[in-house]
Design an enzyme around this catalytic site. Structure first.
Site, PDB file in Angstrom:
ATOM      1  N   ASN A 268       0.841  -1.116  -0.058  1.00  0.00           N
ATOM      2  CA  ASN A 268      -0.130  -0.092  -0.033  1.00  0.00           C
ATOM      3  C   ASN A 268       1.037   1.179   0.200  1.00  0.00           C
ATOM      4  OD1 ASN A 268      -1.965   2.078   0.329  1.00  0.00           O
ATOM      5  ND2 ASN A 268      -2.288   1.479   2.373  1.00  0.00           N
ATOM      6  N   TRP A 269       1.100   1.758  -1.182  1.00  0.00           N
ATOM      7  CA  TRP A 269       1.858   3.088  -1.217  1.00  0.00           C
ATOM      8  C   TRP A 269       1.306   4.144  -0.603  1.00  0.00           C
ATOM      9  CZ3 TRP A 269       3.809   2.752  -7.134  1.00  0.00           C
ATOM     10  CH2 TRP A 269       4.627   1.885  -7.447  1.00  0.00           C
ATOM     11  N   LYS A 270       0.031   4.271  -0.265  1.00  0.00           N
ATOM     12  CA  LYS A 270      -0.626   5.482   0.177  1.00  0.00           C
ATOM     13  C   LYS A 270      -0.337   6.666  -0.801  1.00  0.00           C
ATOM     14  CE  LYS A 270       0.022   3.447   4.651  1.00  0.00           C
ATOM     15  NZ  LYS A 270       0.046   3.512   6.410  1.00  0.00           N
TER      16      LYS A 270
ATOM     17  N   HIS B  31      -9.251   0.784   4.762  1.00  0.00           N
ATOM     18  CA  HIS B  31      -8.141   1.264   5.620  1.00  0.00           C
ATOM     19  C   HIS B  31      -8.348   2.297   6.630  1.00  0.00           C
ATOM     20  CE1 HIS B  31      -4.236   2.512   6.180  1.00  0.00           C
ATOM     21  NE2 HIS B  31      -3.691   1.168   6.004  1.00  0.00           N
TER      22      HIS B  31
ATOM     23  N   GLU C 218      -6.867   4.647   7.759  1.00  0.00           N
ATOM     24  CA  GLU C 218      -6.614   6.023   7.266  1.00  0.00           C
ATOM     25  C   GLU C 218      -7.738   6.703   6.613  1.00  0.00           C
ATOM     26  OE1 GLU C 218      -2.860   5.539   5.269  1.00  0.00           O
ATOM     27  OE2 GLU C 218      -1.976   4.764   7.425  1.00  0.00           O
TER      28      GLU C 218
ATOM     29  N   GLU D 140      -5.727  -4.933  10.736  1.00  0.00           N
ATOM     30  CA  GLU D 140      -4.395  -3.934  10.713  1.00  0.00           C
ATOM     31  C   GLU D 140      -4.660  -3.159  12.199  1.00  0.00           C
ATOM     32  OE1 GLU D 140      -2.358  -3.064   6.926  1.00  0.00           O
ATOM     33  OE2 GLU D 140      -4.309  -1.802   7.020  1.00  0.00           O
TER      34      GLU D 140
ATOM     35  N   GLY E  78       2.371   2.072  10.938  1.00  0.00           N
ATOM     36  CA  GLY E  78       3.211   3.294  10.932  1.00  0.00           C
ATOM     37  C   GLY E  78       4.140   3.810  12.074  1.00  0.00           C
TER      38      GLY E  78
ATOM     39  N   SER F 259       3.411  -2.235  10.519  1.00  0.00           N
ATOM     40  CA  SER F 259       4.747  -2.292  10.686  1.00  0.00           C
ATOM     41  C   SER F 259       5.575  -3.511  10.443  1.00  0.00           C
ATOM     42  CB  SER F 259       5.354  -1.836  12.300  1.00  0.00           C
ATOM     43  OG  SER F 259       4.940  -0.486  12.413  1.00  0.00           O
TER      44      SER F 259
ATOM     45  N   GLY G 299       4.862   1.348   4.861  1.00  0.00           N
ATOM     46  CA  GLY G 299       6.235   1.788   4.741  1.00  0.00           C
ATOM     47  C   GLY G 299       7.329   0.887   4.236  1.00  0.00           C
TER      48      GLY G 299
END
Ligand code: PEP
Length: 254
Positions: free
Chosen positions: A9-11, A97, A99, A169, A175, A215, A237
């Site tokens: 997931n590059w976000k 997600h 976020e 998650e 993160g 993470s 990440g």
């Protein structure tokens, strides 16, 4: 046999050139993926068509979108419909997600609609769930995650569940560098499988891939993926650097 999946997931990271370079570096050193193994790459919308072309002909590697809109089409400035993703060659879409839930107020009910849009446009879904730290500290994580699943995907048929992957998650691990330990991950994944089994039956639950995210990196991927109910990872990440992401893919292939 259920699939093992490592998803990037590059976000909101990597422009067209940077994303293109990363995909070609990954492809250069990609291990052979067994039939039951997949790698997913979820770039920002603007990179999607270019990553789709780069990956054409690469076996078992698919493009995912990071989101889709809950309506089929219309006056929703700035949004992208599931049908457009499908037409662009996207295979999966990440739904729910944390976020998106936090910054874009996506509710469980809205995520149910997004899931329907995705499935009716032949996209597979990576459905994300996971608790915030205060819920974990109060030891209420099992009920919290069960409710997310019930309110967003329990309306699906058992057949539709063939196109759904669940990603657990824990928000406190995303993160933060703080990973769920193997016991925490295994406990939650087996709980999720039990929740799915109670609704859809053991066959569906046993064949649903449940990924861990939070993470995850080359140094901890192997022990997480060795857990009985952990079928791979959703990686933030560590998916932005070819060497790290490849390290996690290699951990899946072991
Ligand atoms: C994520 O956001 O899906 C995620 C797992 O991020 P990270 O790997 O950076 O914790």
């Amino acid at each position: 046999m259920r699939k093992k999946i490592v998803a990037a997931n590059w976000k909101m990271n990597l422009n067209l050139t940077e994303g293109g370079n990363l995909v070609s570096d990954i492809c250069k050193s990609l291990p052979i993926l067994a039939e039951n193994m997949q790698v997913l790459i979820a770039p920002p919308y603007i990179n999607i068509t270019s990553v789709v072309s780069q990956l054409s002909g690469v076996s078992n590697v698919f493009v995912a979108a990071q989101n889709c809109h809950q309506e089929a089409s219309g006056a929703y400035t700035g949004e992208v419909a599931a049908s457009m993703l499908s037409a662009a060659g996207v295979t999966y879409v990440i739904i729910g997600h944390s976020e998106r839930r936090q910054y874009f107020a996506e509710s469980n009910a809205m995520l149910a609609q997004k899931t329907d849009q995705a499935l009716s446009n032949n996209l597979k879904v990576v459905f994300c769930c996971g608790e915030p730290l205060e819920v974990r500290d109060a030891n209420n994580q099992n009920a919290y995650v069960a409710q997310q699943i019930e309110e967003s995907i329990f309306h699906l048929t058992a057949e539709q569940m063939n196109s759904v992957v669940v990603a657990y998650e824990p928000i406190w691990a995303i993160g933060t560098g703080r990973t769920a330990n193997t016991a925490q991950a295994q406990d939650m994944h087996s709980h999720i499988r039990a929740v799915l089994s109670a609704k859809f039956g053991a066959e569906v639950a046993d064949s649903t891939s449940i990924l861990y995210g939070g993470s995850c990196k080359p140094s901890n991927a192997a022990e997480l993926f060795a857990c009985q109910d952990v079928d791979g990872g959703l990686i933030g990440g560590a998916s932005l650097k070819a060497e790290e992401f490849l390290g996690i893919i290699y951990a899946m292939t072991k």
